[in-house]
Design an enzyme around this catalytic site. Sequence first.
Site, PDB file in Angstrom:
ATOM      1  N   TRP A 117      30.686  27.289  38.751  1.00 31.19           N
ATOM      2  CA  TRP A 117      31.883  26.635  38.205  1.00 31.19           C
ATOM      3  C   TRP A 117      32.137  25.257  38.799  1.00 31.19           C
ATOM      4  CZ3 TRP A 117      36.798  28.608  35.825  1.00 31.19           C
ATOM      5  CH2 TRP A 117      36.544  29.649  34.924  1.00 31.19           C
ATOM      6  N   TYR A 135      23.615  27.761  38.083  1.00 28.22           N
ATOM      7  CA  TYR A 135      24.855  28.271  37.521  1.00 28.22           C
ATOM      8  C   TYR A 135      26.025  28.111  38.496  1.00 28.22           C
ATOM      9  CZ  TYR A 135      28.289  31.384  35.530  1.00 28.22           C
ATOM     10  OH  TYR A 135      29.439  31.889  35.008  1.00 28.22           O
TER      11      TYR A 135
HETATM   12  N1  MGD Z   1      30.276  41.656  41.881  1.00 24.43           N
HETATM   13  C1  MGD Z   1      30.595  40.696  41.004  1.00 24.43           C
HETATM   14  N2  MGD Z   1      29.982  39.512  41.061  1.00 24.43           N
HETATM   15  C2  MGD Z   1      30.302  38.544  40.194  1.00 24.43           C
HETATM   16  C3  MGD Z   1      31.282  38.746  39.204  1.00 24.43           C
HETATM   17  C4  MGD Z   1      31.922  40.011  39.153  1.00 24.43           C
HETATM   18  O1  MGD Z   1      32.793  40.286  38.297  1.00 24.43           O
HETATM   19  N3  MGD Z   1      31.574  40.952  40.087  1.00 24.43           N
HETATM   20  N4  MGD Z   1      31.613  37.739  38.339  1.00 24.43           N
HETATM   21  C5  MGD Z   1      30.607  36.740  38.091  1.00 24.43           C
HETATM   22  C6  MGD Z   1      31.162  35.599  37.386  1.00 24.43           C
HETATM   23  S1  MGD Z   1      31.929  35.970  35.910  1.00 24.43           S
HETATM   24  C7  MGD Z   1      31.048  34.325  37.815  1.00 24.43           C
HETATM   25  S2  MGD Z   1      31.592  33.065  36.800  1.00 24.43           S
HETATM   26  C8  MGD Z   1      30.397  34.007  39.085  1.00 24.43           C
HETATM   27  C9  MGD Z   1      31.044  32.833  39.819  1.00 24.43           C
HETATM   28  O2  MGD Z   1      30.139  32.287  40.699  1.00 24.43           O
HETATM   29  P1  MGD Z   1      30.124  30.729  41.048  1.00 24.43           P
HETATM   30  O3  MGD Z   1      30.567  29.909  39.902  1.00 24.43           O
HETATM   31  O4  MGD Z   1      28.809  30.403  41.650  1.00 24.43           O
HETATM   32  O5  MGD Z   1      31.247  30.694  42.167  1.00 24.43           O
HETATM   33  P2  MGD Z   1      32.046  29.470  42.791  1.00 24.43           P
HETATM   34  O6  MGD Z   1      32.579  29.966  44.076  1.00 24.43           O
HETATM   35  O7  MGD Z   1      33.031  28.943  41.804  1.00 24.43           O
HETATM   36  O8  MGD Z   1      30.912  28.413  43.082  1.00 24.43           O
HETATM   37  C10 MGD Z   1      31.079  27.057  42.882  1.00 24.43           C
HETATM   38  C11 MGD Z   1      30.498  26.304  44.064  1.00 24.43           C
HETATM   39  O9  MGD Z   1      30.522  24.914  43.734  1.00 24.43           O
HETATM   40  C12 MGD Z   1      30.992  24.183  44.869  1.00 24.43           C
HETATM   41  N5  MGD Z   1      31.562  22.916  44.381  1.00 24.43           N
HETATM   42  C13 MGD Z   1      32.840  22.643  44.037  1.00 24.43           C
HETATM   43  N6  MGD Z   1      32.943  21.373  43.598  1.00 24.43           N
HETATM   44  C14 MGD Z   1      31.699  20.833  43.659  1.00 24.43           C
HETATM   45  C15 MGD Z   1      31.163  19.544  43.318  1.00 24.43           C
HETATM   46  O10 MGD Z   1      31.852  18.668  42.833  1.00 24.43           O
HETATM   47  N7  MGD Z   1      29.828  19.366  43.525  1.00 24.43           N
HETATM   48  C16 MGD Z   1      29.030  20.326  44.035  1.00 24.43           C
HETATM   49  N8  MGD Z   1      27.728  20.039  44.209  1.00 24.43           N
HETATM   50  N9  MGD Z   1      29.510  21.547  44.356  1.00 24.43           N
HETATM   51  C17 MGD Z   1      30.823  21.798  44.152  1.00 24.43           C
HETATM   52  C18 MGD Z   1      31.992  25.104  45.506  1.00 24.43           C
HETATM   53  O11 MGD Z   1      32.211  24.756  46.852  1.00 24.43           O
HETATM   54  C19 MGD Z   1      31.312  26.478  45.326  1.00 24.43           C
HETATM   55  O12 MGD Z   1      30.479  26.786  46.412  1.00 24.43           O
HETATM   56  O13 MGD Z   1      30.415  35.165  39.931  1.00 24.43           O
HETATM   57  C20 MGD Z   1      29.817  36.288  39.309  1.00 24.43           C
HETATM   58  N10 MGD Z   1      29.667  37.342  40.279  1.00 24.43           N
HETATM   59  N1  MGD Z   2      42.326  34.336  39.964  1.00 24.80           N
HETATM   60  C1  MGD Z   2      41.122  34.279  39.396  1.00 24.80           C
HETATM   61  N2  MGD Z   2      41.012  34.387  38.055  1.00 24.80           N
HETATM   62  C2  MGD Z   2      39.778  34.355  37.476  1.00 24.80           C
HETATM   63  C3  MGD Z   2      38.600  34.161  38.239  1.00 24.80           C
HETATM   64  C4  MGD Z   2      38.756  34.072  39.664  1.00 24.80           C
HETATM   65  O1  MGD Z   2      37.775  33.948  40.406  1.00 24.80           O
HETATM   66  N3  MGD Z   2      40.022  34.132  40.194  1.00 24.80           N
HETATM   67  N4  MGD Z   2      37.384  34.072  37.619  1.00 24.80           N
HETATM   68  C5  MGD Z   2      37.353  33.759  36.185  1.00 24.80           C
HETATM   69  C6  MGD Z   2      36.063  34.109  35.580  1.00 24.80           C
HETATM   70  S1  MGD Z   2      34.721  33.159  35.963  1.00 24.80           S
HETATM   71  C7  MGD Z   2      35.916  35.112  34.691  1.00 24.80           C
HETATM   72  S2  MGD Z   2      34.405  35.374  33.952  1.00 24.80           S
HETATM   73  C8  MGD Z   2      37.032  35.974  34.301  1.00 24.80           C
HETATM   74  C9  MGD Z   2      36.615  37.444  34.237  1.00 24.80           C
HETATM   75  O2  MGD Z   2      37.530  38.180  33.528  1.00 24.80           O
HETATM   76  P1  MGD Z   2      37.335  39.760  33.384  1.00 24.80           P
HETATM   77  O3  MGD Z   2      35.907  40.089  33.203  1.00 24.80           O
HETATM   78  O4  MGD Z   2      38.280  40.233  32.370  1.00 24.80           O
HETATM   79  O5  MGD Z   2      37.875  40.214  34.808  1.00 24.80           O
HETATM   80  P2  MGD Z   2      37.452  41.165  36.014  1.00 24.80           P
HETATM   81  O6  MGD Z   2      38.450  40.781  37.048  1.00 24.80           O
HETATM   82  O7  MGD Z   2      36.023  41.119  36.353  1.00 24.80           O
HETATM   83  O8  MGD Z   2      37.729  42.615  35.460  1.00 24.80           O
HETATM   84  C10 MGD Z   2      38.971  43.007  34.907  1.00 24.80           C
HETATM   85  C11 MGD Z   2      39.180  44.482  35.128  1.00 24.80           C
HETATM   86  O9  MGD Z   2      38.240  45.256  34.385  1.00 24.80           O
HETATM   87  C12 MGD Z   2      38.279  46.560  34.936  1.00 24.80           C
HETATM   88  N5  MGD Z   2      37.005  47.221  34.664  1.00 24.80           N
HETATM   89  C13 MGD Z   2      35.858  47.155  35.361  1.00 24.80           C
HETATM   90  N6  MGD Z   2      34.919  47.927  34.783  1.00 24.80           N
HETATM   91  C14 MGD Z   2      35.499  48.494  33.695  1.00 24.80           C
HETATM   92  C15 MGD Z   2      35.049  49.382  32.680  1.00 24.80           C
HETATM   93  O10 MGD Z   2      33.909  49.828  32.643  1.00 24.80           O
HETATM   94  N7  MGD Z   2      35.943  49.716  31.715  1.00 24.80           N
HETATM   95  C16 MGD Z   2      37.220  49.250  31.699  1.00 24.80           C
HETATM   96  N8  MGD Z   2      38.012  49.624  30.695  1.00 24.80           N
HETATM   97  N9  MGD Z   2      37.677  48.425  32.653  1.00 24.80           N
HETATM   98  C17 MGD Z   2      36.819  48.044  33.624  1.00 24.80           C
HETATM   99  C18 MGD Z   2      38.541  46.404  36.422  1.00 24.80           C
HETATM  100  O11 MGD Z   2      39.544  47.324  36.834  1.00 24.80           O
HETATM  101  C19 MGD Z   2      38.946  44.946  36.550  1.00 24.80           C
HETATM  102  O12 MGD Z   2      40.074  44.752  37.376  1.00 24.80           O
HETATM  103  O13 MGD Z   2      38.098  35.834  35.231  1.00 24.80           O
HETATM  104  C20 MGD Z   2      38.450  34.473  35.416  1.00 24.80           C
HETATM  105  N10 MGD Z   2      39.710  34.451  36.130  1.00 24.80           N
HETATM  106 MO    MO Z   3      32.823  34.018  35.060  1.00 18.35          MO
END
Ligand code: MGD
Ligand code: MGD
Ligand code: MO
Length: 750
Positions: free
Chosen positions: A115, A113
Amino acid sequence: MPDTPRRQTFVTSSHWGAFEVDVEADRIVATRPFSQDPHPTRIPDILPAAVHHHARVARPAIRRGWLDTRDRCGRGSDDFVELPWDEALDIAGAEIDRVRKTHGNEAIFGGSYGWSSAGRFHHAQSQVHRFLNAAGGYVASFGSYSTGCAQAIMPHVFGGNFLNLLYQHQDSWQTLFDHTETLVMFGGINPKNAQVSMGGITEHDTASWFDRFAQKRMRCFNIGPQRSDAPAGCDWLPLRPGSDTALMLALAFVLEDEGLTDRAFLDACTTGFDRFRPYLMGDSDGQPKTPNWAAPLCGVDADEIRSLARRMAGTRTMITVAWSLQRAEHGEQPYWMSAVLAAMLGQIGLPGGGVGYGYGAIGGVGKSVIGMRGMTFSQLTNPVDTVIPVARIGDMLRHPGAEYDFNGRRGPYPDIRLIYWAGGNPFHHHQDLNALHEAWQKPETIIVNEPWWTATAKRADIVFPATTSYEREDIARTNLDDYLFYMPQLIPPVGEARDDYDIFAGLAQRMGIEDTFTEGRSASEWIRSLYSDYRALAAEQRIDAPDFEDLKARNWVRLPIRVDGPNRTLFAPFREDPQAHPLQTPSGRIEIFSETIDGFGYDDCPGHPVWLPPSEWLGTATEAAPLHLVSPQPGDKLHSQLESALADVPGARPVALAIHPEDAATRGIGAGDLVRVFNARGACRARAEVTEDIQPGVVALPTGAWFGDPDSNIDPDGNPNVLTRDIGTSRLGQGCSAHTALVDVARLSS
Ligand SMILES: Nc1nc2c(c(=O)[nH]1)N[C@H]1C(S)=C(S)[C@@H](COP(=O)(O)OP(=O)(O)OC[C@H]3O[C@@H](n4cnc5c(=O)[nH]c(N)nc54)[C@H](O)[C@@H]3O)O[C@H]1N2
Ligand SMILES: Nc1nc2c(c(=O)[nH]1)N[C@H]1C(S)=C(S)[C@@H](COP(=O)(O)OP(=O)(O)OC[C@H]3O[C@@H](n4cnc5c(=O)[nH]c(N)nc54)[C@H](O)[C@@H]3O)O[C@H]1N2
Ligand SMILES: [Mo]
């Protein structure tokens, strides 16, 4: 006179949008906003430093302990031996062959998994999946960390595929602007998160829509723990994290109690309200879900709940739900309950009314563009049919053979011997990283393709240096945007990095599957052929896309696929004629009670939405862990990407922890102090940001810092996943529960 190196400027695209890049002497020297972007993000500012950072993986590297004795314990602490490409590929190819021949392909985990970077062809997941499929298959993963739980529950409620249904079909911003009077945002809508979108987002316009909403005096309620989750001007109703379902139930109770429920809509378009109502009114469990019942649970005043419910019934109301709500234990419930609440209001299918999921979560949601097909690199077919819910990787590694439930299925976890990861950083994204570090010792071999020495690369046995999207050509295009980019190769590969495609082609050649993987084509030939297929499909839709050479010369074009004016209303045809346009649920209607889910017999996700308190929330706070930790997305970057260079910026690390002045004062913490955030699972450092914008009892630490050394007892830069809990949302969704965690905070120094 020595030649002055020539500076050239190109446009490229990324998950955080398009931007201009200056290139000089094979280096990226500067970036600038893209001319067409009204609100450009600052994320690319750090790119030149990150791309040329000393944390890039320079050459193929094999962990010494694995190379010498196949040891598994030294992951994360051993040093690495650099090897020439041919030798490293020989070793890795032979090892994958050994595992598949000895243990079968069911022993290979390729869920991988993450991005990675934008670009249609060099999409790391497609590349690794295609390679492993050519090699006989792999254990795959279902869903995403983003919306895994919603992807499981929502098809039972609305039918269809959650992603297809909700990304491109939800009411557009324009429809909201034209019709919505009350916007009720659970978890807010934050332009900070709308900076990014999978595959690109060119015009960052979420903030401008809120400016327009304000001019029109739309009432916008941000319900959640942080004021900053929505633009200034929105009303803030502070809510205890994890309690949204209680609030939604109380809103529903008021509707029913005061005769505000839309019976005609429930009769025509839903099923099961009669099974849900006794629970809502307390007939089945003796507890009516009144505002007085909900107020102490969610922290919102009972009168405020009543007046909000009346307002929602009396005006055109759009309920929006952030994805964060389902990244929590019992995350199924607020998602399902929001649908029930919207159904009771009876505005589903009316423009600007009903419910929408993930506005602002990524920049593309709410944009109105015509959907187009194409430009997907085929992953071939996976002969192995074992799939785990994506966030259950820790359990899978810890408990091979153990039975687990998932959305009505029951099955054993596979016994994984080899992991191949490309394009993700599990030691950033997974919960309870100290526990993952332990589980990570189980497989015999771990192979990672990565541009940087991330915590995951450091915990691999074989690391192949991958190029970034700036070191290869590609095409950027997504269904949520109307721009099309030729992404030029800006600089030569850094160090000895190779494209994922070339890495897999090299392995495939050694394993005798090269023809299947490459079909005899180079990357450049694939890109041209994918583009030409896409262009042909576009022509079928009467959309004119330039030919490849023309696009290359122009660098980017805007496609004529934007739909301006009042448009797009989710479920409009269904509402109009539910018989003629049934939903793909068993009843053809919105399921307030689901016989299917009821039949699963799960006490953690019964047949209709219920209030199930999470195991860790302010309702179970203890002296040892009195504060609720939310860990949102970082505002200055995407996940753990670009971290190498960001960590060098003075004052940027450790990450800032938002804490309320009352909670700071009782702990002797001042603004800017270095603090320790801790619970029984782990500890990390953070920098206190004392702010009234977070409610008392809650702290927020964004994700994104690289995970440090697990033996140091304290993660230095502030990765919240040393504190989060690695449990599924329920037996139904098995999504990640990142937002369910209790912690304490102590001052370290000023
Ligand atoms: N506590 C907490 N944890 C969370 C979340 C949260 O809300 N709270 N959110 C979750 C969510 S929604 C997400 S989507 C995940 C995100 O987690 P990830 O998608 O795993 O995070 P990234 O840092 O985008 O990881 C992408 C990796 O790919 C590498 N990369 C970039 N380009 C390339 C390429 O061309 N080839 C290869 N082989 N590698 C490349 C980058 O250097 C990076 O290390 O985190 C989750 N974790
Ligand atoms: N700049 C930037 N933007 C991103 C990303 C990034 O890494 N950087 N990651 C992208 C990805 S992969 C994803 S999946 C999306 C995620 O998008 P979301 O899931 O919408 O975003 P989060 O930032 O995890 O959470 C938004 C807010 O939810 C609130 N929250 C947490 N728990 C609760 C709850 O129980 N109830 C309520 N009402 N609120 C709560 C927190 O205050 C938090 O700031 O964002 C995307 N956008
Ligand atoms: Mo995500």
